[in-house]
Structures are given as structure tokens and as C-alpha cells.
Design a protein around this motif. Structure first.
Motif, PDB file in Angstrom:
ATOM      1  N   ALA A   1       0.830  -1.210   0.000  1.00  0.00           N
ATOM      2  CA  ALA A   1       0.000   0.000   0.000  1.00  0.00           C
ATOM      3  C   ALA A   1       0.862   1.256   0.000  1.00  0.00           C
ATOM      4  N   THR A   2       0.430   2.271  -0.743  1.00  0.00           N
ATOM      5  CA  THR A   2       1.132   3.547  -0.749  1.00  0.00           C
ATOM      6  C   THR A   2       0.123   4.682  -0.646  1.00  0.00           C
ATOM      7  N   ASN A   3       0.534   5.756  -0.032  1.00  0.00           N
ATOM      8  CA  ASN A   3      -0.279   6.955   0.102  1.00  0.00           C
ATOM      9  C   ASN A   3       0.688   8.126   0.167  1.00  0.00           C
ATOM     10  N   GLY A   4       0.987   8.675  -0.999  1.00  0.00           N
ATOM     11  CA  GLY A   4       1.983   9.750  -1.049  1.00  0.00           C
ATOM     12  C   GLY A   4       3.341   9.240  -0.612  1.00  0.00           C
ATOM     13  N   GLN A   5       3.913   9.848   0.414  1.00  0.00           N
ATOM     14  CA  GLN A   5       5.241   9.429   0.890  1.00  0.00           C
ATOM     15  C   GLN A   5       5.160   8.250   1.855  1.00  0.00           C
ATOM     16  N   TYR A   6       3.964   7.801   2.204  1.00  0.00           N
ATOM     17  CA  TYR A   6       3.801   6.729   3.184  1.00  0.00           C
ATOM     18  C   TYR A   6       3.663   5.391   2.476  1.00  0.00           C
ATOM     19  N   ILE A   7       4.422   4.427   2.959  1.00  0.00           N
ATOM     20  CA  ILE A   7       4.584   3.156   2.273  1.00  0.00           C
ATOM     21  C   ILE A   7       4.232   1.995   3.188  1.00  0.00           C
ATOM     22  N   GLY A   8       3.569   0.990   2.630  1.00  0.00           N
ATOM     23  CA  GLY A   8       3.463  -0.314   3.250  1.00  0.00           C
ATOM     24  C   GLY A   8       2.399  -0.523   4.292  1.00  0.00           C
ATOM     25  N   LYS A   9       2.540  -1.642   4.951  1.00  0.00           N
ATOM     26  CA  LYS A   9       1.567  -2.147   5.912  1.00  0.00           C
ATOM     27  C   LYS A   9       1.305  -1.171   7.053  1.00  0.00           C
ATOM     28  N   TYR A  10       2.333  -0.464   7.505  1.00  0.00           N
ATOM     29  CA  TYR A  10       2.203   0.454   8.638  1.00  0.00           C
ATOM     30  C   TYR A  10       2.230   1.915   8.201  1.00  0.00           C
ATOM     31  N   GLN A  11       2.203   2.153   6.871  1.00  0.00           N
ATOM     32  CA  GLN A  11       2.218   3.493   6.299  1.00  0.00           C
ATOM     33  C   GLN A  11       3.328   4.345   6.915  1.00  0.00           C
ATOM     34  N   LEU A  12       4.539   3.815   6.820  1.00  0.00           N
ATOM     35  CA  LEU A  12       5.721   4.507   7.317  1.00  0.00           C
ATOM     36  C   LEU A  12       6.236   5.467   6.257  1.00  0.00           C
ATOM     37  N   SER A  13       6.857   6.540   6.678  1.00  0.00           N
ATOM     38  CA  SER A  13       7.470   7.467   5.741  1.00  0.00           C
ATOM     39  C   SER A  13       8.542   6.719   4.948  1.00  0.00           C
ATOM     40  N   ALA A  14       8.566   6.954   3.639  1.00  0.00           N
ATOM     41  CA  ALA A  14       9.553   6.294   2.786  1.00  0.00           C
ATOM     42  C   ALA A  14      10.974   6.546   3.290  1.00  0.00           C
ATOM     43  N   SER A  15      11.210   7.703   3.889  1.00  0.00           N
ATOM     44  CA  SER A  15      12.553   8.010   4.383  1.00  0.00           C
ATOM     45  C   SER A  15      12.958   7.074   5.525  1.00  0.00           C
ATOM     46  N   TYR A  16      12.010   6.620   6.324  1.00  0.00           N
ATOM     47  CA  TYR A  16      12.320   5.673   7.403  1.00  0.00           C
ATOM     48  C   TYR A  16      12.770   4.324   6.845  1.00  0.00           C
ATOM     49  N   LEU A  17      12.205   3.935   5.691  1.00  0.00           N
ATOM     50  CA  LEU A  17      12.474   2.615   5.128  1.00  0.00           C
ATOM     51  C   LEU A  17      13.759   2.570   4.308  1.00  0.00           C
ATOM     52  N   GLY A  18      14.320   3.700   4.000  1.00  0.00           N
ATOM     53  CA  GLY A  18      15.610   3.749   3.307  1.00  0.00           C
ATOM     54  C   GLY A  18      15.638   3.026   1.974  1.00  0.00           C
ATOM     55  N   GLY A  19      14.527   2.993   1.248  1.00  0.00           N
ATOM     56  CA  GLY A  19      14.488   2.336  -0.058  1.00  0.00           C
ATOM     57  C   GLY A  19      14.249   0.846  -0.004  1.00  0.00           C
ATOM     58  N   ASP A  20      14.223   0.249   1.173  1.00  0.00           N
ATOM     59  CA  ASP A  20      13.966  -1.186   1.323  1.00  0.00           C
ATOM     60  C   ASP A  20      12.518  -1.356   1.777  1.00  0.00           C
ATOM     61  N   TYR A  21      11.647  -1.710   0.830  1.00  0.00           N
ATOM     62  CA  TYR A  21      10.222  -1.831   1.129  1.00  0.00           C
ATOM     63  C   TYR A  21       9.811  -3.284   1.392  1.00  0.00           C
TER      64      TYR A  21
END
Length: 188
Positions: free
Chosen positions: A135-155
Motif C-alpha cells: 500500500a502507498t499513500n503519497g510518501q507513506y509506504i506499506g503495511k504500517y504506512q511509514l514514511s519512505a525516508s524511514y524505510l531507506g528504499g527497502d520496502y
């Protein structure tokens, strides 16, 4: 006569160079991605093109009526320019599979939360993404809708779980506290 032959030679070399370049682009870059459980069209677009702005275009190219509905096992062609198209059976049989090039900077991760903490974590995941790692919503990625910057490109799911546990522990101290914050504010 010399000028005429020189023109033919230059044209032949240019055509040969263009043919080699075209062959190289097709041979080296195209892969087939098989949709897996939890994938979304926007997630696949982000994974390969690092961009979710073209989801509607991708859906149209693939005859996908609803951008929110793709099927496990569906094969998509990923081209050198990051565009995603429906893969033909011949392409699927002859091109390398993108599924085998999974993110190598993540390892398996098992969350240590259990009981009421695990229930609170699942409750947040259900509210944030329906439990969908793609799942994506703007800059928020994944199951917990974390900021893409927190994930460091590893989704990857493993990294999403690890980062979510770290984020909640540092910000709220527990998943139950994060859930209480979400219930009071509509976000965590």
C-alpha cells in the motif's frame, strides 16, 4: 565516386550502431514480474520505476479496469525505462524473472511482540493499509504506512516490520500506546 562510397559507409556504420544499441536495450533490461500476494500496482510501480505517478497509465496499458485490483500470478513486463506492460507468454518464458531479484539488503525478521501488543500492532496495520505491504499513500509506504525516508528504499516486508517496531518503541514505548494515540488522534 569516393564521396558516394563514403556516404554509404557512414550510413552503414550508423545503422549498425543503432541496431546494436536497440538490441542491447531489449536484451539486457526487460524482465517479467509475477504479481505476488500483497502487491499493488502502485507498489510495483514504486519498486521498479521509483514513481507512483503513472499508475493510471500503467493500468490502461495493461487493460486493468480498477487500479486497486491485480491478481496473484498475473505477469507484467518491466522494461528498461521502468514501464510496466502485460507480459506475453513468450516473454515470460524467455526473459529473466524480476521476482528473483528481491531486495538483497533485507534479511528475515521476526517481530518479538505477542499477545495484546501483537493485537494492537495488527489493529494499526488494519487501519493504516488493510494489512497490505504494498500500500502507498503519497510518501507513506506499506503495511504500517511509514514514511519512505524511514524505510531507506527497502520496502520488503521484513524491513517494514523491523522499522515499524523500532518506530513504535522509540515514539510510544509500546504498540498499545501507539494504538491509544491512533484512537485519540486518527493517526500514530
Amino acid at each position: 565516386m569516393f564521396k558516394k562510397n563514403l556516404t554509404k559507409i557512414v550510413a552503414s556504420v550508423a545503422a549498425l550502431g543503432a541496431g546494436v544499441a536497440a538490441t542491447t536495450a531489449v536484451a539486457n533490461a526487460d524482465t517479467v514480474y509475477t504479481v505476488q500476494s500483497g502487491d499493488t500496482l502502485s507498489g510495483i510501480s514504486m519498486k521498479f520505476a521509483k514513481d507512483t505517478n503513472h499508475v493510471n497509465e500503467l493500468a490502461q496499458k495493461n487493460n486493468i479496469k480498477d487500479v486497486n485490483v491485480i491478481y496473484v500470478g498475473q505477469r507484467l513486463l518491466i522494461t528498461s525505462d521502468g514501464q510496466i506492460e502485460q507480459a506475453t507468454a513468450k516473454q515470460a518464458a524467455t526473459l529473466p524473472s524480476a521476482n528473483n531479484t528481491a531486495n538483497t539488503n533485507s534479511s528475515s525478521y521476526t517481530s518479538s511482540v505477542s499477545g495484546s501488543e501483537a493485537a494492537a500492532k495488527a489493529w494499526i496495520a488494519a487501519r493504516e493499509s488493510g494489512g497490505n505491504y504494498g500500500a502507498t499513500n503519497g510518501q507513506y509506504i506499506g503495511k504500517y504506512q511509514l514514511s519512505a525516508s524511514y524505510l531507506g528504499g527497502d520496502y520488503s516486508p521484513a524491513n517494514q516490520e523491523r522499522v515499524a517496531d523500532q518506530y513504535v518503541a522509540s515514539r510510544y514505548g509500546s504498540w498499545q500506546n501507539a494504538q491509544a494515540h491512533w484512537q485519540a488522534n486518527g493517526w500514530y
